[in-house]
Design an enzyme around this catalytic site. Sequence first.
Site, short mmCIF file in Angstrom:
data_model
loop_
_atom_site.label_atom_id
_atom_site.label_comp_id
_atom_site.label_asym_id
_atom_site.label_seq_id
_atom_site.Cartn_x
_atom_site.Cartn_y
_atom_site.Cartn_z
N SER A 1 0.87 -1.06 -0.10
CA SER A 1 -0.04 0.12 0.11
C SER A 1 0.79 1.29 0.11
O SER A 1 0.30 2.39 -0.34
CB SER A 1 -1.00 0.14 1.24
OG SER A 1 -1.87 -1.01 1.13
N GLU B 1 8.80 -7.15 -5.46
CA GLU B 1 7.82 -7.82 -4.66
C GLU B 1 8.02 -9.19 -4.50
O GLU B 1 8.32 -9.94 -5.49
CB GLU B 1 6.50 -7.61 -5.22
CG GLU B 1 5.59 -8.38 -4.80
CD GLU B 1 5.05 -7.99 -3.56
OE1 GLU B 1 4.65 -8.95 -2.63
OE2 GLU B 1 5.15 -6.95 -2.84
N ALA B 2 8.11 -9.62 -3.20
CA ALA B 2 8.37 -11.15 -2.92
C ALA B 2 7.12 -12.03 -3.60
O ALA B 2 7.19 -13.24 -4.05
CB ALA B 2 8.49 -11.39 -1.55
N HIS C 1 -3.58 -5.33 10.86
CA HIS C 1 -3.17 -3.89 10.56
C HIS C 1 -1.69 -3.58 11.51
O HIS C 1 -1.60 -2.80 12.27
CB HIS C 1 -4.02 -2.94 11.29
CG HIS C 1 -5.18 -3.05 10.75
ND1 HIS C 1 -6.30 -2.20 11.19
CD2 HIS C 1 -5.73 -3.53 9.24
CE1 HIS C 1 -7.58 -2.49 10.25
NE2 HIS C 1 -7.12 -3.14 9.16
#
Length: 578
Positions: A81, A102-103, A517
């Site tokens: 995000s 990005e994994a 979160h």
Amino acid sequence: MKNDNHQSTFRQGDAIDAAEWAAMRGRLDRRGFLGVLVSAGFSFATADAMAQQAVAVQANQEALANALQASYDYIVVGAGSSGCVVARRLAENPAAKVLLIEAGGSDDVDSVNNPGIWFSNIRSPLDWGFTAEPSKAVNGRALILPMGKVIGGGSSINGSIYVRGHKSDYDGWARESGDAMWGYEHVLDIYRRIEDFQGPADAQRRGRGGLFHSQIANDPNPVAPAMVRAAKSVGIPSFDDINGAMMEGPGGCGLAQHTIKDGRRHSVAKVYLHPVMAQANLTVLTGAEVGRLNLSGKRVTGIEMTWRGKTQKIGASKEVILCAGAINSPRILMHSGIGDEKELKAAGIHVAHHLPGVGRNFQDHVLVAGCIWEYPKARPPRNNAAECTLFWKSDSRLASPDMQPIQVEIPFANEVTGKQFKVPPAAWSIAPGLVKPKSRGRLTVRGASPKDGVRIEANFLQDPADLKALVRAVELSREIGNSLEMREFVKREIMPGPMKGKSLENFVRNAASTYYHEVGTCRMGRDELAVVDAQLRVRGIDGLRVADGSIMPEITGGNTMMPCVIIGERMGEILKAA
């Protein structure tokens, strides 16, 4: 065109859809792509243009990956995000060569596109699969801590709820950082610039025509507006826009706002990343996992990653920006020798820089699973199956709301409460939530190798104030669910029933889960335990910044996706100014 199960839908002339499909549907050749679009109702000319764009994106990213360079101007680690936003803003400068790592893999997955089945992503290959250590405060349970491992990160696997955060959250960040640009006034400017809000006009607080589509729950299940009325009946005011004036005051209740467009998830990746993937200056690598940073003295010179079965080092001539999230960003720092000196030595890691705050200040919202009522007659969930929420104070003396119960249109129980109570399938829930926890946890590495991972001591409910607030949240949720306004939707209350005292506290400990979160572990601030400064530079290290939820000094009072977008936008502003 729209179908009943909220799979992919189309609308002619929609530029965002065009960019999304261009990025996502590379597996189709031009003819196949053209056929899909024409059958969806696009004109041949429009479909042909979109098909050409799709093929161009596929060819561009394949060529860039196959010709991977030894060095880039900027390396962004993590396409979540915040990372998607940072990469987009950097790539807007055509002279900048940007590598986004990005994994996880593609976000062209049904469980991503369909917001109504988001929960199927948990503990799937799209989730990193983290778990906290067992804790006495939650009766010895080890709570799961899902985080997105896919293009879009958490925004691709979450519940698609759009919450901006309370005014006091951002003003608190400004105080901690010593920089007014993190305060509500400037953050509000960013929101107005990036939003395309499909709801009541509010020129002072809301934006129209920006990148980010958000809308109030479309054609909601009748149980959702009934909860708004029920909350009002117990003294909680209702709002047509939960992200407007309500987020500047003591709280209220309203229909949820979603990042859903034409029945599909509208993730941060779809908004920010997909439209720029045809550019020659942005390389997006998937399936690439960063193990550690490369340093020369106190300067980061690049990263070490595992990609296509090999370990490779890639240089960064300007900066590396960690956007890997509140678990992976501190882990990468620690495995690079940046962290608490004593702990690093104990793990067998060479100390590059003593920074004791790395991994501390772990926070997450706590969600109780849950308060459940049986329907007299089953009503299928709609949208994301969570269409109403409220924010309220457990104690009127608090500066901002600390409770966020969320209505869930299916039975929401966990591994303990689901066994303790017989829960029928035709049921709905109110999940009591704590969004301003006092408890703090920490991360430590398990060994010298990145493969050893981290130990997460989340410490949920260790502060007695958190348990007290959650008990109040349960009581409030039951008061709403059992009110006259909800009677049409209640055959009987399933759980927890009229518990009191220690029994109710024990229920909360057993029912405690999280909103997923995770934040706070590379805290922004000015004291010795701060990891980054107001410019998001890692203190004592050159060429390195962190820009994700880990920099939050204190977690925002609501869903964290949009605050992470704000962090990405602030990083973009800072880098542009630099």
